[in-house]
Motif scaffolding. Sequence first.
Motif, PDB file in Angstrom:
ATOM      1  N   PRO A   1      11.851-139.610   0.927  1.00  0.00           N
ATOM      2  CA  PRO A   1      12.786-140.748   0.926  1.00  0.00           C
ATOM      3  C   PRO A   1      14.219-140.361   1.309  1.00  0.00           C
ATOM      4  CG  PRO A   1      11.404-140.830  -1.019  1.00  0.00           C
ATOM      5  CD  PRO A   1      11.111-139.525  -0.328  1.00  0.00           C
ATOM      6  N   THR A   2      14.552-139.101   1.121  1.00  0.00           N
ATOM      7  CA  THR A   2      15.892-138.630   1.480  1.00  0.00           C
ATOM      8  C   THR A   2      16.031-138.391   2.978  1.00  0.00           C
ATOM      9  OG1 THR A   2      15.244-136.338   1.123  1.00  0.00           O
ATOM     10  CG2 THR A   2      16.218-137.514  -0.750  1.00  0.00           C
ATOM     11  N   GLY A   3      14.906-138.458   3.720  1.00  0.00           N
ATOM     12  CA  GLY A   3      14.922-138.227   5.155  1.00  0.00           C
ATOM     13  C   GLY A   3      14.497-136.837   5.558  1.00  0.00           C
ATOM     14  N   VAL A   4      14.282-135.968   4.586  1.00  0.00           N
ATOM     15  CA  VAL A   4      13.891-134.589   4.868  1.00  0.00           C
ATOM     16  C   VAL A   4      12.427-134.552   5.286  1.00  0.00           C
ATOM     17  CG1 VAL A   4      13.598-132.299   3.837  1.00  0.00           C
ATOM     18  CG2 VAL A   4      15.575-133.694   3.231  1.00  0.00           C
ATOM     19  N   LEU A   5      12.148-133.834   6.365  1.00  0.00           N
ATOM     20  CA  LEU A   5      10.782-133.653   6.854  1.00  0.00           C
ATOM     21  C   LEU A   5      10.313-132.270   6.434  1.00  0.00           C
ATOM     22  CD1 LEU A   5       8.661-135.129   8.600  1.00  0.00           C
ATOM     23  CD2 LEU A   5       9.517-133.815  10.539  1.00  0.00           C
ATOM     24  N   GLN A   6       9.195-132.207   5.694  1.00  0.00           N
ATOM     25  CA  GLN A   6       8.700-130.910   5.225  1.00  0.00           C
ATOM     26  C   GLN A   6       7.188-130.876   5.278  1.00  0.00           C
ATOM     27  OE1 GLN A   6      10.360-130.933   1.265  1.00  0.00           O
ATOM     28  NE2 GLN A   6       8.416-131.554   0.364  1.00  0.00           N
TER      29      GLN A   6
END
Length: 138
Positions: A22-27
């Motif tokens: 949800p924070t936009g971080v792609l992992q």
Amino acid sequence: MVFTNISMNNDNRDREVVVRKPTGVLQEATWVERNRMMQVYFPSLGQRMWLPHMLTEEGLVPVLEGGRYRDILDMACLQCEPDSEDYIRVHRTVYDRIEVEGEYDSLRSTRHFGGLVWYLVQQERIVGLVKDLVEKYL
């Protein structure tokens, strides 16, 4: 959001699965997320989307009390990858119970006996099994 490489030329172990938080971080996906996506896109025959109740910590107790060790281990092999936390937890629990109860015969002629022996050797608790083998002239 989950992004999964579903091209047919990849092995499921090597398939790329990433999650956008949800924070936009792609992992990279966790093993739980990865296994769920593999089951959605490439279902295995007999494998369920969620861990069966008999393999959960609370569901394992009554099945162990019934002495259904082989059934538990067969279900764990079907439902879990060999390096998953659930697979390891279930196998350790069953092997510990067999060692405490001295129920080595329940797995003796099955595909799980080698794993039991390996586990007991690693844990340095092989004496009970060796004693059982000697007493039964095996």
